[in-house]
Scaffold this active site. Structure first.
Site, PDB file in Angstrom:
ATOM      1  NE  ARG A 115      -3.196  -2.234   3.158  1.00 12.33           N
ATOM      2  CZ  ARG A 115      -3.796  -2.411   4.342  1.00 12.33           C
ATOM      3  NH1 ARG A 115      -3.686  -1.489   5.287  1.00 12.33           N
ATOM      4  NH2 ARG A 115      -4.497  -3.507   4.578  1.00 12.33           N
ATOM      5  CG  ASP A 165       0.718   5.901   3.449  1.00 16.04           C
ATOM      6  OD1 ASP A 165      -0.066   4.936   3.533  1.00 16.04           O
ATOM      7  OD2 ASP A 165       1.664   6.083   4.241  1.00 16.04           O
ATOM      8  CE1 TYR A 220       7.490   3.118  -0.985  1.00 18.01           C
ATOM      9  CE2 TYR A 220       8.456   1.172   0.033  1.00 18.01           C
ATOM     10  CZ  TYR A 220       7.346   1.870  -0.427  1.00 18.01           C
ATOM     11  OH  TYR A 220       6.105   1.307  -0.314  1.00 18.01           O
ATOM     12  NE  ARG A 279       4.776  10.712   3.970  1.00 22.18           N
ATOM     13  CZ  ARG A 279       3.483  10.861   4.262  1.00 22.18           C
ATOM     14  NH1 ARG A 279       2.634   9.844   4.048  1.00 22.18           N
ATOM     15  NH2 ARG A 279       3.039  11.981   4.761  1.00 22.18           N
TER      16      ARG A 279
END
Length: 249
Positions: A50, A52, A110, A196
């Site tokens: 998932r 965000d 990422y 994050r």
């Protein structure tokens, strides 16, 4: 029944993340609608994870089942004509019948982009940071991530995950230009909001608000309130999802 992996990218700006949810536009919903229209029957897809709200993907993977074998190249072409301009399908690959886009992934990677100067051309895909930032200190702090497994301190609260354990195998800041940097992190899995939250806390190290030892203490306390604020979403990209080769036909 034939199963396929679908490789796609998307600009997350106009979407409330990947996963379908009521009364909000999501990437999964847009892809399922296009696939269902193309195949003339409902098609459900399962993503590798998932992302965000506002987060981008250079390479997301999802799996879907079709009642018969398909022409992969032609399906890519036809899907891209139906999808909105901020979602693109790059490749469709046949896989074994039990291959799973989420559970069979062995790693995810990422990238998070920051800029130390105002730049009108990367404002949508980078986080502007001001003041003196010590990237060497942030790299030393980032290296400590490889020594830990429990990342509760960087997880969104009240999620449905059974464990907060992840194995980080790479975490490093790299300078791209005099004013641009990228943070790259790779792990077997990631918690919701984890990247994050890590970036936001590393920026506190870079600004001298916490020490490298203080960064370690934040990890060891296993309390989200001890870590920094989450960095903005638009600068984060899912870059790669890796699978064992034996899944592919």
């Amino acid at each position: 029944m034939a199963r396929y992996f679908i490789y796609l990218s998307y600009d997350g700006c106009n979407y409330h993340g990947w996963q379908i949810q009521p009364n909000a536009a999501t990437v999964q919903e847009a892809l399922e609608k296009a696939l269902s229209l193309l195949m003339r029957r409902p098609v459900a897809i399962t993503g590798a994870g998932r992302t965000d709200t506002g987060v981008n993907a250079s390479s997301m993977v999802a799996h879907a089942d079709f009642s018969e074998q398909i022409d992969c190249r032609q399906t890519v072409y036809r899907l891209n004509r139906m999808l909105p301009p901020d979602i693109a399908v790059h490749e469709i690959r046949p896989v074994t019948e039990n291959a799973h886009a989420r559970f069979d992934a062995i790693s995810r990677r990422y990238r998070y982009y920051v800029s130390t100067a105002k730049n009108p051309f990367n404002r949508r895909y980078s986080c502007r940071v001001t003041g003196d930032i010590d990237f060497d200190a942030m790299n030393m702090a980032a290296a400590t991530l490889l020594e830990y497994i429990d990342f509760t301190s960087f997880s969104k609260l009240h999620t449905d995950t059974k464990t907060n354990n992840c194995r980080v195998t790479h975490a490093q800041w790299t300078q791209l230009s005099p004013t641009e940097w990228v943070f790259e992190i790779k792990a077997d899995r990631f918690l919701r909001n984890m990247v994050r939250a890590i970036v936001g806390t590393l920026l506190m190290v870079g600004r001298g608000k916490i020490t490298i030892d203080g960064f370690r203490e934040i990890i060891e306390k296993k309390e989200r309130c001890e870590a920094g604020d989450s960095a903005v979403a638009q600068a984060l990209f899912l870059e790669e999802v890796e699978y064992p080769e034996n899944l592919f036909l």
